[in-house]
Structure formats: C-alpha cells, structure tokens
Design a protein around this motif. Structure first.
Motif, PDB file in Angstrom:
ATOM      1  N   GLY A  15       0.769  -1.242   0.000  1.00  0.00           N
ATOM      2  CA  GLY A  15       0.000   0.000   0.000  1.00  0.00           C
ATOM      3  C   GLY A  15       0.802   1.296   0.000  1.00  0.00           C
ATOM      4  O   GLY A  15       1.762   1.472  -0.765  1.00  0.00           O
ATOM      5  N   ILE A  16       0.399   2.211   0.874  1.00  0.00           N
ATOM      6  CA  ILE A  16       0.966   3.558   0.907  1.00  0.00           C
ATOM      7  C   ILE A  16       2.446   3.523   1.289  1.00  0.00           C
ATOM      8  O   ILE A  16       3.273   4.214   0.680  1.00  0.00           O
ATOM      9  N   GLY A  17       2.784   2.730   2.292  1.00  0.00           N
ATOM     10  CA  GLY A  17       4.180   2.655   2.733  1.00  0.00           C
ATOM     11  C   GLY A  17       5.088   2.167   1.625  1.00  0.00           C
ATOM     12  O   GLY A  17       6.194   2.690   1.420  1.00  0.00           O
ATOM     13  N   GLY A  35       7.522  -4.608   7.591  1.00  0.00           N
ATOM     14  CA  GLY A  35       6.128  -5.036   7.451  1.00  0.00           C
ATOM     15  C   GLY A  35       6.060  -6.530   7.269  1.00  0.00           C
ATOM     16  O   GLY A  35       7.086  -7.208   7.225  1.00  0.00           O
ATOM     17  N   ALA A  62      10.653  -6.393  11.975  1.00  0.00           N
ATOM     18  CA  ALA A  62      10.231  -5.970  13.318  1.00  0.00           C
ATOM     19  C   ALA A  62       8.708  -5.810  13.405  1.00  0.00           C
ATOM     20  O   ALA A  62       8.081  -5.230  12.514  1.00  0.00           O
ATOM     21  N   ASN A  90       4.337   4.667   9.079  1.00  0.00           N
ATOM     22  CA  ASN A  90       3.196   4.379   8.217  1.00  0.00           C
ATOM     23  C   ASN A  90       2.413   3.137   8.638  1.00  0.00           C
ATOM     24  O   ASN A  90       1.231   3.026   8.317  1.00  0.00           O
ATOM     25  N   GLY A  92      -0.003   0.504   9.908  1.00  0.00           N
ATOM     26  CA  GLY A  92      -1.312   0.744  10.507  1.00  0.00           C
ATOM     27  C   GLY A  92      -2.265  -0.391  10.206  1.00  0.00           C
ATOM     28  O   GLY A  92      -2.127  -1.079   9.188  1.00  0.00           O
ATOM     29  N   ALA A 141      -1.049   9.887   9.156  1.00  0.00           N
ATOM     30  CA  ALA A 141      -2.241   9.978   9.999  1.00  0.00           C
ATOM     31  C   ALA A 141      -3.425   9.586   9.117  1.00  0.00           C
ATOM     32  O   ALA A 141      -3.382   8.527   8.471  1.00  0.00           O
ATOM     33  N   LYS A 159      -5.240   7.921  15.603  1.00  0.00           N
ATOM     34  CA  LYS A 159      -4.892   8.932  14.594  1.00  0.00           C
ATOM     35  C   LYS A 159      -4.947  10.345  15.185  1.00  0.00           C
ATOM     36  O   LYS A 159      -4.109  11.186  14.839  1.00  0.00           O
ATOM     37  N   GLY A 186      -7.592  10.868   2.801  1.00  0.00           N
ATOM     38  CA  GLY A 186      -8.921  10.271   2.851  1.00  0.00           C
ATOM     39  C   GLY A 186      -8.789   8.837   2.374  1.00  0.00           C
ATOM     40  O   GLY A 186      -7.788   8.169   2.651  1.00  0.00           O
ATOM     41  N   TYR A 187      -9.776   8.377   1.632  1.00  0.00           N
ATOM     42  CA  TYR A 187      -9.734   6.989   1.154  1.00  0.00           C
ATOM     43  C   TYR A 187      -8.705   6.822   0.037  1.00  0.00           C
ATOM     44  O   TYR A 187      -8.757   7.520  -0.967  1.00  0.00           O
ATOM     45  N   THR A 190      -5.780   1.330  -1.837  1.00  0.00           N
ATOM     46  CA  THR A 190      -4.703   0.357  -1.627  1.00  0.00           C
ATOM     47  C   THR A 190      -5.257  -1.041  -1.919  1.00  0.00           C
ATOM     48  O   THR A 190      -6.475  -1.226  -1.988  1.00  0.00           O
ATOM     49  N   LEU A 192      -5.715  -3.422  -0.060  1.00  0.00           N
ATOM     50  CA  LEU A 192      -6.648  -3.786   1.014  1.00  0.00           C
ATOM     51  C   LEU A 192      -8.057  -3.270   0.733  1.00  0.00           C
ATOM     52  O   LEU A 192      -9.053  -3.980   0.901  1.00  0.00           O
ATOM     53  N   VAL A 193      -8.158  -2.027   0.282  1.00  0.00           N
ATOM     54  CA  VAL A 193      -9.456  -1.409  -0.011  1.00  0.00           C
ATOM     55  C   VAL A 193     -10.034  -2.015  -1.288  1.00  0.00           C
ATOM     56  O   VAL A 193     -11.222  -2.368  -1.356  1.00  0.00           O
TER      57      VAL A 193
HETATM   58  P1  NAD Z   1      -1.872  -1.725   4.085  1.00  0.00           P
HETATM   59  O1  NAD Z   1      -2.662  -2.733   4.846  1.00  0.00           O
HETATM   60  O2  NAD Z   1      -1.808  -1.820   2.600  1.00  0.00           O
HETATM   61  O3  NAD Z   1      -0.374  -1.672   4.660  1.00  0.00           O
HETATM   62  C1  NAD Z   1      -0.125  -1.712   6.047  1.00  0.00           C
HETATM   63  C2  NAD Z   1       1.329  -2.067   6.274  1.00  0.00           C
HETATM   64  O4  NAD Z   1       1.555  -2.162   7.686  1.00  0.00           O
HETATM   65  C3  NAD Z   1       1.708  -3.442   5.678  1.00  0.00           C
HETATM   66  O5  NAD Z   1       3.034  -3.379   5.162  1.00  0.00           O
HETATM   67  C4  NAD Z   1       1.665  -4.362   6.904  1.00  0.00           C
HETATM   68  O6  NAD Z   1       2.491  -5.523   6.789  1.00  0.00           O
HETATM   69  C5  NAD Z   1       2.193  -3.409   7.971  1.00  0.00           C
HETATM   70  N1  NAD Z   1       1.889  -3.847   9.336  1.00  0.00           N
HETATM   71  C6  NAD Z   1       0.686  -4.178   9.869  1.00  0.00           C
HETATM   72  N2  NAD Z   1       0.851  -4.585  11.153  1.00  0.00           N
HETATM   73  C7  NAD Z   1       2.191  -4.486  11.413  1.00  0.00           C
HETATM   74  C8  NAD Z   1       2.987  -4.757  12.561  1.00  0.00           C
HETATM   75  N3  NAD Z   1       2.466  -5.221  13.710  1.00  0.00           N
HETATM   76  N4  NAD Z   1       4.319  -4.565  12.464  1.00  0.00           N
HETATM   77  C9  NAD Z   1       4.890  -4.124  11.310  1.00  0.00           C
HETATM   78  N5  NAD Z   1       4.181  -3.845  10.201  1.00  0.00           N
HETATM   79  C10 NAD Z   1       2.835  -4.024  10.268  1.00  0.00           C
HETATM   80  O7  NAD Z   1      -2.455  -0.307   4.551  1.00  0.00           O
HETATM   81  P2  NAD Z   1      -2.468   1.123   3.845  1.00  0.00           P
HETATM   82  O8  NAD Z   1      -3.853   1.332   3.384  1.00  0.00           O
HETATM   83  O9  NAD Z   1      -1.337   1.290   2.911  1.00  0.00           O
HETATM   84  O10 NAD Z   1      -2.238   2.075   5.131  1.00  0.00           O
HETATM   85  C11 NAD Z   1      -0.964   2.604   5.482  1.00  0.00           C
HETATM   86  C12 NAD Z   1      -1.159   3.746   6.479  1.00  0.00           C
HETATM   87  O11 NAD Z   1      -1.949   4.769   5.898  1.00  0.00           O
HETATM   88  C13 NAD Z   1      -1.855   3.324   7.774  1.00  0.00           C
HETATM   89  O12 NAD Z   1      -1.287   4.016   8.870  1.00  0.00           O
HETATM   90  C14 NAD Z   1      -3.282   3.788   7.535  1.00  0.00           C
HETATM   91  O13 NAD Z   1      -3.974   4.027   8.733  1.00  0.00           O
HETATM   92  C15 NAD Z   1      -3.051   5.044   6.738  1.00  0.00           C
HETATM   93  N6  NAD Z   1      -4.198   5.458   5.935  1.00  0.00           N
HETATM   94  C16 NAD Z   1      -4.734   4.631   4.975  1.00  0.00           C
HETATM   95  C17 NAD Z   1      -5.837   5.054   4.236  1.00  0.00           C
HETATM   96  C18 NAD Z   1      -6.474   4.200   3.136  1.00  0.00           C
HETATM   97  O14 NAD Z   1      -7.560   4.539   2.665  1.00  0.00           O
HETATM   98  N7  NAD Z   1      -5.857   3.129   2.695  1.00  0.00           N
HETATM   99  C19 NAD Z   1      -6.398   6.310   4.501  1.00  0.00           C
HETATM  100  C20 NAD Z   1      -5.836   7.125   5.487  1.00  0.00           C
HETATM  101  C21 NAD Z   1      -4.736   6.688   6.200  1.00  0.00           C
END
Ligand code: NAD
Length: 260
Positions: A15-17, A35, A62, A90, A92, A141, A159, A186-187, A190, A192-193
């Motif tokens: 995703g975002i990371g 991750g 980790a 990142n 989450g 956030a 958050k 916002g949304y 990724t 996941l979504v």
């Molecule tokens: P994602 O599920 O695609 O990625 C999450 C990452 O976190 C993965 O690499 C996962 O392996 C890692 N992770 C989860 N638990 C872990 C742990 N215990 N230790 C280490 N790594 C761990 O999610 P995303 O949608 O890319 O979200 C990334 C960030 O952006 C999050 O903080 C999320 O809250 C925030 N965010 C996402 C959205 C969205 O719509 N997708 C919107 C606003 C904010």
C-alpha cells in the motif's frame, strides 16, 4: 537532492508505505523496508528498490507491537546506512466495531501499531538526526486524525494521538534542522481497499462503481480515491528543502472530506 540520504519506512511491504519507499528509492535514497508478507515477494521488492536507488535497500521484520524489536530496527538501519535521515511512520491496521463490543485486544493492537510504534521509532531516531543537524519525520495519519466516524474508536483515537505527537515533536526539534509532519489521506485505493469492493457489491446488490461512489467515497466530496502516488509525492515534497519551514503541520489529502 535526496540522493545518498537514508530512510526507514514502517509498514512498507504494501500500500501507501510501499509507494513511499519506492518514491524515495527512485530519488536515490537508501531504504529500510518493514512489514509483514510473503518472504519471496518482500525479497523481490527489496532487490527492486536496491536497483532503483543505486544504493542499499534492506528489510526488517520488526513487529510494531514490540518496542524491543522497534529499537533493534532503528539501530540496524543506523548501523547499515550510517544514520536515518528520513523516518516515515506508516504501519497501521483497522478494526470496526461498536464501542460496547470493541475487543480489548483489537484496541491494544491498534494503539500499539498506529500510535505507540511511532513514539518508539521517533524516540530512537531523533538523537541521530539531531547529531547530524537534519531530519524529516513523516507520520501517516488520516482524515480520522481530524474528524471521527462511528465504530472506529481505536483507529480515530490513535490517529488523533499521532496528530498530537507530530505537533509536540515538531516543537521539540524546531531548532535542530528536523521537521515533523503528518499526512492525512482520505480513502486511498490500496490493495486492502480494492479487495473489499467485489464482496461489498455482491452483498449490497449494487455495481462496483456504486460501491466506490456511494459507500467508500460517501464522505469524500471529489468522489475519487486519493492515489498512492499523491501521498508519496507529498512525502517527497516534505523531504525537500522547499519544505524546510513546514513543521508541525497535518496535511490533508482527502478530496475535501474535512472541509465539510
Ligand atoms: P496496508 O494494509 O496496505 O499496509 C499496512 C502495512 O503495515 C503493511 O506493510 C503491513 O504488513 C504493515 N503492518 C501491519 N501490522 C504491522 C505490525 N504489527 N508490524 C509491522 N508492520 C505491520 O495499509 P495502507 O492502506 O497502505 O495504510 C498505510 C497507512 O496509511 C496506515 O497508517 C493507515 O492508517 C493510513 N491510511 C490509509 C488510508 C487508506 O484509505 N488506505 C487512509 C488514510 C490513512
């Protein structure tokens, strides 16, 4: 401009990371990934980033719920790269439930991963940044750092917490050449979504386009998803010299969600 600098991006196997890690590598930045996921896929990603950066790419497994592993991850990145210049918090997770049924273990995991892990990474990485007189801390956030939605008690609390942590550390580091900011999407579409869309369409008897517009994007006035590239581009900007006086900010990328 960032070539030769080094970054640690938590939760960057997806995703975002992942998008931020790729964007940094494309600028010539050494990156430590972190991750969960398939070991072979993570190794391919690491090798790809190393080739793209022309420097080093490493991976730490980790667990962001474990403070000792977080401390080791920061120490390992500093040892391998000679320092961490850019820290992106990142990692989450999400869980949705009415408050009276919200499981204690889900509350604890969300607070640990989405908030407390950033306390630990910042605590351990800031001394090196201060010693070198330059640093960038970027906390992922969410629109949920500014407004709430029902059934997301832990996520919204975490958050809002990271928004406060961002401002506090920004003030503490203000004279040290270190900026500390939050990005609040916002949304974002990724993987996941994306994966939720066909099931939701089937369950509600509506089309996938209707799921996107009327369910997922109901709160997002532009009715378009935020792109991972838009979040990564904002992160790169915050790393640039042009953003040297942007600190303690919480930058919304939410299609107008929090303007309402
Ligand atoms: P994602 O599920 O695609 O990625 C999450 C990452 O976190 C993965 O690499 C996962 O392996 C890692 N992770 C989860 N638990 C872990 C742990 N215990 N230790 C280490 N790594 C761990 O999610 P995303 O949608 O890319 O979200 C990334 C960030 O952006 C999050 O903080 C999320 O809250 C925030 N965010 C996402 C959205 C969205 O719509 N997708 C919107 C606003 C904010």
């Amino acid at each position: 401009m960032l070539k030769g600098k080094s970054a640690l991006v938590t939760g960057s196997t997806s995703g975002i990371g992942r998008g931020i890690a790729e964007a940094l590598a494309d600028q010539g930045v050494n990156v430590m990934l972190n991750g969960f996921g398939d070991a072979g896929e993570i190794e391919s990603l690491r090798a790809d980033l190393q080739a793209r950066s022309g420097g080093k790419a490493l991976y730490s497994a980790a667990d962001m719920t474990r403070p000792a592993e977080i401390a080791d991850m920061v120490r390992d990145a500093e040892a391998a790269f000679g320092g961490i210049d850019i820290l992106v918090n990142n990692a989450g997770i999400q869980f949705v439930s009415p408050i009276e049924d919200f499981p204690d273990d889900k509350w604890n995991a969300i607070i640990a991963i989405n908030l407390t892990s950033a306390f630990h990474t910042i605590k351990h990485a800031v001394p090196g940044m201060k010693a070198r007189g330059w640093g960038r801390v970027i906390n992922l956030a969410s629109a949920h750092s500014l407004v709430a939605s029902p059934f997301k008690a832990a996520y919204v609390a975490a958050k809002h917490g990271i928004a406060g942590l961002t401002k506090t550390v920004a003030l503490e580091c203000a004279e040290a050449g270190i900026t500390v900011n939050a990005i609040s999407p916002g949304y974002v579409l990724t993987p996941l979504v994306q994966a939720q869309i066909p099931d939701t369409a089937r369950a509600r008897g509506i089309t996938e386009d209707e799921v996107k517009r009327d369910v997922l994007l109901a709160a997002q006035p532009t009715k378009t998803f935020v792109g991972i590239d838009e979040v990564a581009g904002t992160a790169l900007f915050l790393c640039s010299d042009a953003a040297a006086n942007i600190t303690g900010a919480n930058i919304s990328i939410d299609g107008g969600w929090t303007a309402k």
